[in-house]
Design an enzyme around this catalytic site. Structure first.
Site, PDB file in Angstrom:
ATOM      1  N   HIS A   1       0.812  -1.221   0.000  1.00  0.00           N
ATOM      2  CA  HIS A   1       0.000   0.000   0.000  1.00  0.00           C
ATOM      3  C   HIS A   1       0.844   1.268   0.000  1.00  0.00           C
ATOM      4  O   HIS A   1       0.303   2.372  -0.013  1.00  0.00           O
ATOM      5  CB  HIS A   1      -0.936  -0.001   1.217  1.00  0.00           C
ATOM      6  CG  HIS A   1      -2.004  -1.056   1.129  1.00  0.00           C
ATOM      7  ND1 HIS A   1      -3.284  -0.794   0.695  1.00  0.00           N
ATOM      8  CD2 HIS A   1      -1.967  -2.391   1.383  1.00  0.00           C
ATOM      9  CE1 HIS A   1      -3.991  -1.907   0.713  1.00  0.00           C
ATOM     10  NE2 HIS A   1      -3.218  -2.894   1.115  1.00  0.00           N
TER      11      HIS A   1
ATOM     12  N   ASP B   1       3.799   9.514  -1.449  1.00  0.00           N
ATOM     13  CA  ASP B   1       2.609   8.826  -0.963  1.00  0.00           C
ATOM     14  C   ASP B   1       2.284   7.679  -1.908  1.00  0.00           C
ATOM     15  O   ASP B   1       2.317   7.871  -3.135  1.00  0.00           O
ATOM     16  CB  ASP B   1       1.427   9.826  -0.943  1.00  0.00           C
ATOM     17  CG  ASP B   1       0.375   9.459   0.084  1.00  0.00           C
ATOM     18  OD1 ASP B   1       0.304   8.279   0.451  1.00  0.00           O
ATOM     19  OD2 ASP B   1      -0.372  10.357   0.500  1.00  0.00           O
TER      20      ASP B   1
END
Ligand code: G6P
Length: 501
Positions: free
Chosen positions: A197, A400
């Site tokens: 993730h 991110d």
């Protein structure tokens, strides 16, 4: 969603956290509270339907293997409500071990390293040892669950069905090594999948980690590995080739290790889009003054990867350069407390508190302050209302994996659309083309972009937002879930049409 019935094998999900929060009441009994993440929304219904299992850390210390996990409250309407306690396997981790595994290795080392911030990473043999041990513990729990699942399948005459084990994220890089090894020894059948993730860094960064080969081997113990975007896939493939000498095919995204071929694929995660639309449609107004002032919104876990300091400085520059905006706007920054026992996070909180205090002291007028700051959690309903009524979302991480705030914001733009300002260093930055992209390190440029967004005419906002919303609606979290299951071969029909083609 039409997906549940198509799954042809029991799914065993393994993640650091369970899909709900457990608390110990004063009388010692356990209480189970729903958690609201998009991942849980998509994955839990499938686990429930296929009578699968969820393995994760319970969140509290001192649980014994026979501690009974409570069933969901009858009032609980969350997607995990139907997950029976018999479908949940809590992994217990002793407190000292947890400190070294989670605060130490996961969040003190792997998190900064994988976000390409090696200066913040601390490399310590004892935290790595704890990480390896906890990963083994997760693997042992998973293997126990797998043995039981295959026995059940056999007794139903389904010995041709292989359970799917789906491991999530950087906390569990090496669990698959043990699972694969024991499966080989005991001739246990399963398909092993992994999804990361967070970003996967380049070889230059990865090689700084003293045990990089062990991590790569852990991931390669799986049959299928998903990352958010192609860049992360290619970084991973490159590391396998350079560090382990694996044969790789970059076009087909295949890596070979010890005679096994591992399939790699970019699977960008989405959000439960329709759920956010519904919330935005029904949520009462939360920001009462948006008819008089425009809100520039930031929503983040309080994490140094999110670029909060740079963002606030860019906002300060906007006020210096374009003072005409004073009293007509404010920055609403919502920072969700995170990893509060890790030094870097404590320091960042101090820094942000001081910075906001300084800027408010510098620019505030008797009836206006430039920044409103919330350090805490809001409900999804409150968030949806705030997203809906904010004129600009400032999503400017330094790095991110994907960033779901950008997606949630566009889902909630159901009227008078706002403007999304997005960093190219978020996974989402490579896909949400109609956002205004800004390099968060370029403070002046970010201030100019904010100025541009504040002046953007309605027709331009509408055109941009329409495209952004269409894409996110199609590529929602169920699409992501379905793509993963199709890639690992767990769907009855292997069709995995990209809805945008
Ligand atoms: C990121 C990670 C997740 C993690 C979440 C919250 O999104 O990818 O694995 O669960 O942050 O962090 P926490 O440390 O509180 O679990």
């Amino acid at each position: 969603m039409g997906l549940k019935k198509e799954v042809n094998a029991p799914l065993i999900v393994v993640s650091n956290r369970l899909p709900f929060v457990l608390n110990r009441r004063d009388d010692g009994t356990l209480e189970r509270k729903a958690s609201a993440g998009g991942l849980v929304t998509a994955v839990a219904p499938v686990v429930i339907e296929c009578k699968g299992l969820w393995i994760g850390w319970s969140g509290i210390f001192g649980l014994t293997p026979d501690t009974k996990i409570p069933e969901a409250d009858p009032e609980d309407k969350a997607p995990t409500a139907g997950l029976l306690s018999s479908q949940v396997v809590p992994v217990s981790i002793e407190e000292k071990m947890f400190e070294r595994y989670y605060n130490g290795c996961c969040n003190g080392t792997l998190w900064p390293l994988f976000h390409s911030m090696p200066d913040r990473a601390v490399f310590k043999a004892d935290t790595w040892k704890a990480y390896s041990k906890v990963n083994e513990d997760f693997a042992k729990c998973t293997l126990q669950a797998l043995r039981k699942t295959t026995q059940d399948l056999d007794s139903q005459g389904k010995s041709n069905v292989s359970p799917v084990i789906w491991i999530h994220d950087y906390q569990l890089f090496t669990a698959a090594t043990t699972i694969r090894q024991v499966c080989d020894e005991e001739n246990l059948r399963c398909k092993l999948g992994f999804f990361l993730h967070i970003p996967f860094p380049s070889w230059d960064i990865m090689r700084l980690f003293p045990w990089d080969d062990v991590i790569l081997q852990g991931i390669l113990a799986c049959d299928f590995v998903g990352f958010h975007i192609e860049d992360y896939c290619l970084n991973f493939i490159d590391c396998c080739s350079r560090r382990l000498g694996c044969r790789v095919d970059r076009n087909k995204m295949l890596v070979e290790l010890a005679g096994r071929t591992v399939h790699i694929k970019a699977l960008p995660i989405g959000i439960p889009f329709d759920r956010f639309v519904q919330l935005a449609e029904s949520a009462p107004v939360y920001l009462k003054d948006t008819d008089k002032v425009k809100v520039i919104l930031g929503v983040d876990r309080l994490d140094y990867t999110k670029g909060l300091v740079h963002r606030i400085l860019a906002y300060e520059r906007l006020l210096e350069k374009y003072p005409e905006h004073m009293e007509t706007i404010y920055l609403l920054q919502i920072s969700v407390p995170s990893r509060t026992n890790v030094k870097e996070y404590k320091q960042l909180k101090e820094e942000i508190d001081q910075l906001i205090g300084r800027i408010n002291g510098r620019f505030s007028r008797p009836n206006w302050s430039p920044i409103r700051y919330i350090y805490g959690c809001l409900s999804q309903e409150q968030l949806a209302a705030i997203y809906r009524d904010s004129s600009i979302a400032l999503v400017t991480p330094l790095r991110d994996g994907m960033n779901l705030v950008a997606k949630e914001y566009v889902a909630c733009q159901i009227k008078d659309p706002g403007v999304l300002i997005l960093s190219p260093f978020a996974g989402a930055g490579g896909m949400m083309h109609e956002a205004l992209l800004v390099n968060p390190y370029e403070i002046d440029d970010a201030a100019d972009t904010l100025h541009r967004a504040l002046q953007m005419p309605l027709d331009e906002r509408e055109v941009r937002m329409k495209q952004l919303r269409h894409r996110e609606q199609q590529l929602n979290v169920n699409h992501w879930m379905k793509s993963f299951l199709a890639a690992i071969g767990a769907l009855v029909s292997d069709e995995n049409q990209d809805p945008l083609t």
